[in-house]
Design a protein around this motif. Structure first.
Motif, PDB file in Angstrom:
ATOM      1  N   LEU A  11      -9.644  -4.263  27.091  1.00  0.00           N
ATOM      2  CA  LEU A  11      -9.682  -3.152  27.819  1.00  0.00           C
ATOM      3  C   LEU A  11      -8.331  -2.623  27.743  1.00  0.00           C
ATOM      4  O   LEU A  11      -7.287  -3.318  28.421  1.00  0.00           O
ATOM      5  CB  LEU A  11     -10.413  -3.322  29.096  1.00  0.00           C
ATOM      6  CG  LEU A  11     -10.379  -1.920  30.048  1.00  0.00           C
ATOM      7  CD1 LEU A  11     -11.159  -0.920  29.594  1.00  0.00           C
ATOM      8  CD2 LEU A  11     -10.894  -2.427  31.499  1.00  0.00           C
ATOM      9  N   VAL A  12      -8.167  -1.183  27.723  1.00  0.00           N
ATOM     10  CA  VAL A  12      -6.905  -0.522  27.472  1.00  0.00           C
ATOM     11  C   VAL A  12      -6.903   0.823  28.048  1.00  0.00           C
ATOM     12  O   VAL A  12      -8.067   1.475  27.824  1.00  0.00           O
ATOM     13  CB  VAL A  12      -6.234  -0.545  26.286  1.00  0.00           C
ATOM     14  CG1 VAL A  12      -6.796   0.050  25.300  1.00  0.00           C
ATOM     15  CG2 VAL A  12      -4.594  -0.346  26.491  1.00  0.00           C
ATOM     16  N   GLN A  13      -5.906   1.403  28.969  1.00  0.00           N
ATOM     17  CA  GLN A  13      -5.987   2.796  29.233  1.00  0.00           C
ATOM     18  C   GLN A  13      -5.570   3.620  27.928  1.00  0.00           C
ATOM     19  O   GLN A  13      -5.120   3.348  27.151  1.00  0.00           O
ATOM     20  CB  GLN A  13      -5.244   3.094  30.218  1.00  0.00           C
ATOM     21  CG  GLN A  13      -5.295   2.535  31.574  1.00  0.00           C
ATOM     22  CD  GLN A  13      -4.635   2.883  32.696  1.00  0.00           C
ATOM     23  OE1 GLN A  13      -3.411   3.335  32.335  1.00  0.00           O
ATOM     24  NE2 GLN A  13      -4.965   2.889  34.238  1.00  0.00           N
ATOM     25  N   ALA A  14      -5.991   4.981  27.968  1.00  0.00           N
ATOM     26  CA  ALA A  14      -5.804   5.948  26.924  1.00  0.00           C
ATOM     27  C   ALA A  14      -4.347   6.035  26.856  1.00  0.00           C
ATOM     28  O   ALA A  14      -3.495   6.108  27.816  1.00  0.00           O
ATOM     29  CB  ALA A  14      -6.442   7.175  27.259  1.00  0.00           C
ATOM     30  N   GLY A  15      -3.721   5.938  25.350  1.00  0.00           N
ATOM     31  CA  GLY A  15      -2.359   6.111  25.200  1.00  0.00           C
ATOM     32  C   GLY A  15      -1.709   4.616  25.032  1.00  0.00           C
ATOM     33  O   GLY A  15      -0.639   4.598  24.566  1.00  0.00           O
ATOM     34  N   LEU A  85      -4.146   4.836  21.597  1.00  0.00           N
ATOM     35  CA  LEU A  85      -5.592   4.903  21.568  1.00  0.00           C
ATOM     36  C   LEU A  85      -6.169   5.809  22.451  1.00  0.00           C
ATOM     37  O   LEU A  85      -5.637   6.227  23.616  1.00  0.00           O
ATOM     38  CB  LEU A  85      -6.082   3.112  22.177  1.00  0.00           C
ATOM     39  CG  LEU A  85      -5.726   2.294  21.105  1.00  0.00           C
ATOM     40  CD1 LEU A  85      -5.715   0.879  22.015  1.00  0.00           C
ATOM     41  CD2 LEU A  85      -7.049   2.254  20.168  1.00  0.00           C
ATOM     42  N   ARG A  86      -7.356   6.361  22.103  1.00  0.00           N
ATOM     43  CA  ARG A  86      -8.254   7.085  22.807  1.00  0.00           C
ATOM     44  C   ARG A  86      -9.670   6.774  23.228  1.00  0.00           C
ATOM     45  O   ARG A  86     -10.011   5.787  22.598  1.00  0.00           O
ATOM     46  CB  ARG A  86      -8.425   8.575  21.835  1.00  0.00           C
ATOM     47  CG  ARG A  86      -7.051   9.062  21.256  1.00  0.00           C
ATOM     48  CD  ARG A  86      -7.561   9.849  20.143  1.00  0.00           C
ATOM     49  NE  ARG A  86      -6.401  10.653  19.615  1.00  0.00           N
ATOM     50  CZ  ARG A  86      -6.185  11.316  18.226  1.00  0.00           C
ATOM     51  NH1 ARG A  86      -7.465  11.498  17.510  1.00  0.00           N
ATOM     52  NH2 ARG A  86      -5.159  11.622  17.916  1.00  0.00           N
ATOM     53  N   PRO A  87     -10.089   7.360  24.066  1.00  0.00           N
ATOM     54  CA  PRO A  87     -11.517   6.815  24.500  1.00  0.00           C
ATOM     55  C   PRO A  87     -12.575   6.879  23.338  1.00  0.00           C
ATOM     56  O   PRO A  87     -13.202   5.994  23.388  1.00  0.00           O
ATOM     57  CB  PRO A  87     -12.095   7.901  25.592  1.00  0.00           C
ATOM     58  CG  PRO A  87     -10.664   8.559  26.331  1.00  0.00           C
ATOM     59  CD  PRO A  87      -9.768   8.273  25.083  1.00  0.00           C
ATOM     60  N   VAL A 114     -11.598   1.597  25.645  1.00  0.00           N
ATOM     61  CA  VAL A 114     -10.387   2.603  26.079  1.00  0.00           C
ATOM     62  C   VAL A 114     -10.929   3.488  27.156  1.00  0.00           C
ATOM     63  O   VAL A 114     -11.777   4.373  26.983  1.00  0.00           O
ATOM     64  CB  VAL A 114      -9.946   3.360  24.671  1.00  0.00           C
ATOM     65  CG1 VAL A 114      -8.493   4.407  25.330  1.00  0.00           C
ATOM     66  CG2 VAL A 114      -9.289   2.527  23.510  1.00  0.00           C
ATOM     67  N   SER A 115     -10.276   3.271  28.323  1.00  0.00           N
ATOM     68  CA  SER A 115     -10.415   4.069  29.405  1.00  0.00           C
ATOM     69  C   SER A 115      -9.730   5.362  29.327  1.00  0.00           C
ATOM     70  O   SER A 115      -8.530   5.508  29.045  1.00  0.00           O
ATOM     71  CB  SER A 115     -10.529   3.171  30.684  1.00  0.00           C
ATOM     72  OG  SER A 115      -9.147   3.137  30.975  1.00  0.00           O
TER      73      SER A 115
END
Length: 116
Positions: A11-15, A85-87, A114-115
């Motif tokens: 799990l990773v945040q956008a960007g 990364l993007r949702p 991606v959140s």
């Protein structure tokens, strides 16, 4: 028979960034082409990037400039560096390997979320 073991999803945040790995093992095989595919919920599996034995690379338009595919032939390992990364990149990512004898193998898949 070739076994593929994938790792690196999460799990990773956008960007953000993630790096996927896929290591092949087995007996009496030689890898020709390697590739990454992904499948989002409710969608068909799609090609993300591929790298034949020549080392040339090919990417889906949606990931060009953000993802980089590479391979280490000595380790029978395939990588996918994913940046910015993007949702919409959220999917299960699958490693795909084709041997010189023409057999194709798939990894078990690794989830990338991606959140926003």
């Amino acid at each position: 028979q070739v076994q593929l073991v994938e790792s690196g999803g999460g799990l990773v945040q956008a960007g953000g960034s993630l790096r996927l790995s896929c290591t092949a093992s087995g007996r009496d095989f030689r890898i020709n082409a390697m590739a990454w595919y992904r499948q989002a919920p409710g969608k068909q599996r799609e090609l993300v990037a591929r790298i034949p034995n020549s080392g040339s690379t090919d990417y889906a338009d949606s990931v060009k400039g953000r993802f980089t595919i590479s391979r280490d032939n000595a380790k029978n390992t395939l990588y996918l560096q994913m940046n910015s990364l993007r949702p919409e990149d959220t999917a299960v990512y699958y490693c795909n390997v084709r041997t010189w004898r023409g057999y194709t193998y798939w990894g078990q898949g690794t989830q990338v979320t991606v959140s926003s």
